[in-house]
Design an enzyme around this catalytic site. Structure first.
Site, PDB file in Angstrom:
ATOM      1  CG  HIS A 514      23.015 -10.242  15.916  1.00 13.71           C
ATOM      2  ND1 HIS A 514      22.855  -8.876  16.006  1.00 13.71           N
ATOM      3  CD2 HIS A 514      23.112 -10.509  14.588  1.00 13.71           C
ATOM      4  CE1 HIS A 514      22.844  -8.342  14.778  1.00 13.71           C
ATOM      5  NE2 HIS A 514      22.993  -9.323  13.902  1.00 13.71           N
ATOM      6  CG  HIS A 552      24.874  -5.133  12.761  1.00 13.62           C
ATOM      7  ND1 HIS A 552      25.093  -3.795  12.992  1.00 13.62           N
ATOM      8  CD2 HIS A 552      23.614  -5.236  12.314  1.00 13.62           C
ATOM      9  CE1 HIS A 552      24.001  -3.105  12.694  1.00 13.62           C
ATOM     10  NE2 HIS A 552      23.073  -3.963  12.279  1.00 13.62           N
TER      11      HIS A 552
HETATM   12  C1  LIG Z   1      20.343 -14.526   8.747  1.00 10.41           C
HETATM   13  C2  LIG Z   1      21.471 -13.908   9.523  1.00 10.41           C
HETATM   14  C3  LIG Z   1      21.723 -12.531   9.388  1.00 10.41           C
HETATM   15  C4  LIG Z   1      22.774 -11.953  10.092  1.00 10.41           C
HETATM   16  N1  LIG Z   1      23.098 -10.644   9.836  1.00 10.41           N
HETATM   17  C5  LIG Z   1      24.256 -10.139  10.348  1.00 10.41           C
HETATM   18  C6  LIG Z   1      24.742  -8.873   9.951  1.00 10.41           C
HETATM   19  O1  LIG Z   1      24.173  -8.182   9.082  1.00 10.41           O
HETATM   20  N2  LIG Z   1      25.887  -8.416  10.513  1.00 10.41           N
HETATM   21  C7  LIG Z   1      26.568  -9.141  11.452  1.00 10.41           C
HETATM   22  O2  LIG Z   1      27.576  -8.661  11.964  1.00 10.41           O
HETATM   23  N3  LIG Z   1      26.138 -10.350  11.840  1.00 10.41           N
HETATM   24  C8  LIG Z   1      25.018 -10.884  11.284  1.00 10.41           C
HETATM   25  N4  LIG Z   1      24.634 -12.146  11.626  1.00 10.41           N
HETATM   26  C9  LIG Z   1      25.397 -12.863  12.680  1.00 10.41           C
HETATM   27  C10 LIG Z   1      26.732 -13.430  12.238  1.00 10.41           C
HETATM   28  O3  LIG Z   1      26.642 -13.989  10.943  1.00 10.41           O
HETATM   29  C11 LIG Z   1      27.148 -14.482  13.284  1.00 10.41           C
HETATM   30  O4  LIG Z   1      27.344 -13.814  14.504  1.00 10.41           O
HETATM   31  C12 LIG Z   1      28.425 -15.225  12.922  1.00 10.41           C
HETATM   32  O5  LIG Z   1      28.291 -15.886  11.683  1.00 10.41           O
HETATM   33  C13 LIG Z   1      28.761 -16.251  14.014  1.00 10.41           C
HETATM   34  O6  LIG Z   1      29.943 -16.921  13.646  1.00 10.41           O
HETATM   35  P1  LIG Z   1      30.335 -18.331  14.281  1.00 10.41           P
HETATM   36  O7  LIG Z   1      31.573 -18.775  13.571  1.00 10.41           O
HETATM   37  O8  LIG Z   1      30.356 -18.200  15.742  1.00 10.41           O
HETATM   38  O9  LIG Z   1      29.131 -19.325  13.945  1.00 10.41           O
HETATM   39  P2  LIG Z   1      28.408 -19.637  12.556  1.00 10.41           P
HETATM   40  O10 LIG Z   1      28.627 -18.541  11.590  1.00 10.41           O
HETATM   41  O11 LIG Z   1      27.027 -20.037  12.897  1.00 10.41           O
HETATM   42  O12 LIG Z   1      29.197 -20.903  11.988  1.00 10.41           O
HETATM   43  C14 LIG Z   1      29.110 -22.173  12.574  1.00 10.41           C
HETATM   44  C15 LIG Z   1      29.328 -23.216  11.485  1.00 10.41           C
HETATM   45  O13 LIG Z   1      29.429 -24.504  12.105  1.00 10.41           O
HETATM   46  C16 LIG Z   1      28.677 -25.436  11.372  1.00 10.41           C
HETATM   47  N5  LIG Z   1      28.255 -26.491  12.301  1.00 10.41           N
HETATM   48  C17 LIG Z   1      27.353 -26.379  13.301  1.00 10.41           C
HETATM   49  N6  LIG Z   1      27.238 -27.542  13.957  1.00 10.41           N
HETATM   50  C18 LIG Z   1      28.085 -28.398  13.364  1.00 10.41           C
HETATM   51  C19 LIG Z   1      28.402 -29.760  13.598  1.00 10.41           C
HETATM   52  N7  LIG Z   1      27.834 -30.443  14.592  1.00 10.41           N
HETATM   53  N8  LIG Z   1      29.316 -30.354  12.782  1.00 10.41           N
HETATM   54  C20 LIG Z   1      29.911 -29.647  11.777  1.00 10.41           C
HETATM   55  N9  LIG Z   1      29.632 -28.361  11.529  1.00 10.41           N
HETATM   56  C21 LIG Z   1      28.740 -27.740  12.314  1.00 10.41           C
HETATM   57  C22 LIG Z   1      27.513 -24.646  10.827  1.00 10.41           C
HETATM   58  O14 LIG Z   1      26.920 -25.283   9.710  1.00 10.41           O
HETATM   59  C23 LIG Z   1      28.176 -23.313  10.496  1.00 10.41           C
HETATM   60  O15 LIG Z   1      28.691 -23.284   9.187  1.00 10.41           O
HETATM   61  C24 LIG Z   1      23.566 -12.744  10.971  1.00 10.41           C
HETATM   62  C25 LIG Z   1      23.311 -14.114  11.104  1.00 10.41           C
HETATM   63  C26 LIG Z   1      22.283 -14.701  10.392  1.00 10.41           C
HETATM   64  C27 LIG Z   1      22.044 -16.175  10.544  1.00 10.41           C
END
Ligand SMILES: Cc1cc2nc3c(=O)[nH]c(=O)nc-3n(C[C@H](O)[C@H](O)[C@H](O)COP(=O)(O)OP(=O)(O)OC[C@H]3O[C@@H](n4cnc5c(N)ncnc54)[C@H](O)[C@@H]3O)c2cc1C
Ligand SMILES: *[C@@H]1O[C@H](CO)[C@@H](O)[C@H](O)[C@H]1NC(C)=O
Ligand SMILES: *[C@@H]1O[C@H](CO)[C@@H](O)[C@H](O)[C@H]1NC(C)=O
Ligand SMILES: *[C@@H]1O[C@H](CO)[C@@H](O)[C@H](O)[C@H]1NC(C)=O
Ligand SMILES: *[C@@H]1O[C@H](CO)[C@@H](O)[C@H](O)[C@H]1NC(C)=O
Ligand SMILES: *[C@@H]1O[C@H](CO)[C@@H](O)[C@H](O)[C@H]1NC(C)=O
Ligand SMILES: *[C@@H]1O[C@H](CO)[C@@H](O)[C@H](O)[C@H]1NC(C)=O
Ligand SMILES: *[C@@H]1O[C@H](CO)[C@@H](O)[C@H](O)[C@H]1NC(C)=O
Ligand SMILES: *[C@@H]1O[C@H](CO)[C@@H](O)[C@H](O)[C@H]1NC(C)=O
Length: 588
Positions: A514, A552
């Protein structure tokens, strides 16, 4: 133009999309009103919001593939076995943890973390959002206002045949695309856990989407009826496929934002062995809490000294980029359990049980494979007395709705076991004081960044997690939970002194996955998500959280992106690049 649109659409409807997509990306060179980097929950919600009027042109770049092994992706209980597609980050040795190097994997696929996560859906303490609003000057982040966004991104559906009672507050859910449900069955320890927590800590069962402190049997992002993962990639992405003003490009790894002076004007990305550049009126980074600061630093926005050392031309000296990293570190207790608890071992390895459980899921979409790993959790405060004599008011001064500790049980053993039915319990510090940092190791975009976690890095953090860990073990020793546990494998019954407990914590501490805070709104960003001191560039994702939520975080990422979309639309007006402008750039 028509040809291009069909190709892009096929991304979502054809099972052979990967090849088509690569061709599509390989020929792209274009302009858009909004170029979004990152197709996680933040990027996809934002793309949906910004393109909804049919006028704004939006291009979204995702480094990972469109999808992956559908069995692993869709089956809730399989999520601990997802080993790719991930950014397999390993942090630097953490000195407050005796030098262990934490793994911090992040999703690398359309849907981002929501395609690979544990699906727990929880908002937690409302005062978090009120404090964010006051820190950032963005009133839209206040709990009352953000509540509207929570309603707009998800809806709740009860499973048709749940065989147990659970407190779910239906007023907390709305009518948005993401489906939220709860487990349709019990692994066997849920009621016992609840009773043990009630007797040890005096807490009550609650829906922690509405309040901060209590016991929650968990709601999750799972489709109620077919018991498959509901996530940004199968709820928000399909809405975009019908819109000619949106292009979603997978396998497109952004490695540099181009600036003219202090104005961001283009994004360069790598795909299929080639480099391509898109011009954007506005560039929005949604790459997650590790990759967003990395991309900014690669593009010359970061600490001047560090950029100079790596030979990266400095666009803006912004030392706050990458700082303020926080996570929910968690420290485990591993247990062996009685046969009536249905663990991963039973459905994955017990040669009598496993085939029956698999058959039930395939035939009827029911049984343990459709449940999210038996997660149940509780959140609570550490008493003020624990911090007496320590030079910190961090924990004692948090608003009273704010828990410090989250304890959780899951049926997946963190420490690998053979031929035994194991469960892992953990205590996690959800409002840590110490912060870590993301910086670059090199100027090569393919190198992982350097992550310094600094978990439990202050005396108050250490006191809080030590107390929380001891409470967890007290809960595990309470009836009726205790009679389901046959053995404490880690740390083991001999570990009782504070010193030994701290040593155990140092050995078995993990990232909850997280990470947040590395490009925080209010410090790195102004109140409308713009990078301070620069033009034409915003950040909207988990890196913008000023500090972690109390459980979460995924629900909050969806809601925050929805709010940011509204803020951006309100601030931006004027002429648009049209659909024709986008498509005319393609050459086939
Ligand atoms: C294994 C795991 C278990 C988790 N379990 C939970 C849970 O049970 N409950 C919960 O609430 N949260 C959970 N989380 C956390 C939650 O999934 C994240 O907080 C959330 O996905 C964050 O969203 P985001 O859009 O900020 O980033 P992300 O979801 O990380 O998305 C970022 C995206 O940008 C892409 N990207 C990165 N750099 C580049 C680049 N340079 N060029 C193009 N694309 C790029 C990545 O590939 C990714 O697809 C978990 C996370 C993980 C990894
Ligand atoms: C997908 O994953 C499942 C479960 O691990 C495995 O059995 C199957 O072979 C995989 N399918 C493909 C196409 O790799
Ligand atoms: C991730 O990194 C760790 C540590 O470097 C390594 O042990 C593991 O095999 C890697 N996993 C994958 C899927 O690459
Ligand atoms: C499960 O059901 C939802 C809607 O009820 C649907 O959108 C989704 O495609 C289904 N998933 C699978 C894998 O069948
Ligand atoms: C992107 O912007 C940078 C900075 O202005 C510029 O030097 C570069 O030529 C641009 N790239 C393309 C392909 O237009
Ligand atoms: C494996 O499953 C069978 C059938 O439910 C059960 O009798 C047996 O006890 C299980 N094995 C163990 C070691 O739990
Ligand atoms: C599926 O459900 C039906 C009806 O409840 C039941 O009779 C059948 O045994 C189930 N099949 C499996 C494999 O669980
Ligand atoms: C207490 O903490 C403050 C700020 O964190 C610091 O300035 C001060 O020196 C500390 N005092 C002691 C006695 O450690
Ligand atoms: C696990 O149990 C099975 C079945 O009883 C046995 O064949 C196997 O040798 C055991 N494995 C180990 C490592 O003990």
């Amino acid at each position: 133009m028509v040809k291009l649109f069909l190709l892009t659409c096929s991304l979502f409807v054809s099972s052979t999309a990967a090849a088509t997509l690569t061709d599509c990306v390989g020929n792209l060179s274009s302009d858009a009103d909004y170029v979004i980097v990152g197709g996680g929950p933040a990027g996809l919600v934002l793309a949906e919001r910004l393109s909804r009027n049919g006028q704004n042109s939006v291009i979204l770049l995702e480094a990972g593939p469109e999808t992956f092994n559908s069995t692993l992706l869709n089956t809730p209980a399989y999520f601990p076995f997802i080993a790719q597609p991930l950014w397999n980050f390993t942090a630097e040795p953490d000195h407050s943890l005796g030098g262990i190097s934490p793994l911090i994997p992040q999703g690398r696929v359309l849907g981002g973390g929501t395609a690979v996560n544990g699906m727990a859906y929880c908002r937690g303490a409302a005062s978090v959002f009120d404090e964010w609003a006051s820190i950032s000057g963005n009133e839209g982040l206040s709990s009352l206002s953000l509540f509207q966004d929570f309603l707009e991104v998800s809806h709740y559906t009860d499973p048709p045949a749940a065989d147990y009672e659970q407190y779910v507050n239906l007023e907390l859910y709305g009518n948005g695309p993401l489906e939220i449900s709860r487990s349709s069955g019990m692994v066997g320890y849920e009621a016992a856990f609840s009773k043990a927590v009630q007797s040890q800590l005096g807490l009550r069962e609650a829906d922690l989407n509405g309040i901060g402190i209590g016991i929650d049997r968990g709601v999750s992002s799972v489709f109620a009826r077919n018991r498959t993962r509901s996530y940004a990639g199968n709820t928000f992405a399909p809405l975009l496929s019908a819109r000619p003003n949106v292009q979603v490009l997978c396998n497109a790894w952004a490695n540099k934002i181009g600036f003219s002076g202090t104005r961001a004007i283009n994004v360069t990305y790598q795909s299929n062995g080639g480099a391509f550049t898109i011009n954007g009126k506005e560039i929005i980074i949604s790459a997650g809490a590790i990759n967003t600061p990395k991309l900014l630093m690669l593009s010359g926005v970061g600490s001047r000294d560090e950029l100079n050392r790596l030979g990266i031309p400095v666009v803006a000296h912004r030392p706050e980029i990458g700082s303020n990293l926080r996570d929910h570190a968690l420290s485990i207790v591993q247990l062996l359990v009685a046969p009536e608890v249905i663990t991963v071992w039973q459905w994955a390895q017990n040669s009598t049980e496993a085939p029956l459980i698999q058959n039930e899921y395939i035939t009827n979409a029911s049984g343990p494979l459709g449940w999210t790993d038996g997660f149940v959790f509780a959140t609570f405060r550490v008493p003020d007395s624990v911090f007496e004599g320590l030079n910190s008011t961090h924990f004692t001064s948090l608003p009273k709705d704010r828990p410090h500790i989250l304890i959780q049980l899951t049926t997946t053993p963190f420490i690998p076991t053979v031929n035994s039915s194991a469960v892992t319990a953990w205590a996690s510090l959800v409002q840590p004081e110490a912060t870590g940092r993301v910086t670059l190791k090199s100027s090569n975009y393919q190198d992982d960044p350097k992550i310094s976690t600094n978990w439990y890095g202050t005396a108050a953090d250490k006191a809080a997690i030590t107390w929380g860990y001891k409470q967890l073990r007290e809960v595990l020793n309470r009836e009726p939970l205790q009679k389901l546990i046959t053995q404490e494998v880690f740390p083991g019954p001999g570990v009782t002194s504070d010193q030994d407990i701290w040593a155990a914590i140092q050995k078995q501490t993990y990232s909850f996955r997280h990470p947040v805070g590395t490009v925080a709104i209010g410090t790195a960003l102004d109140s409308n998500w713009r990078l301070r001191g620069l033009e034409g560039i915003r950040v909207v994702d988990s890196s913008t959280f000023p500090f972690p939520t109390t459980c979460h975080p995924q629900s909050v990422v969806y809601a925050l992106a929805d709010r940011a979309g509204k803020d951006i639309l309100e601030a931006d007006s004027g002429s648009h690049y049209t659909i024709r402008d986008i498509n005319s750039q393609f050459q086939f």
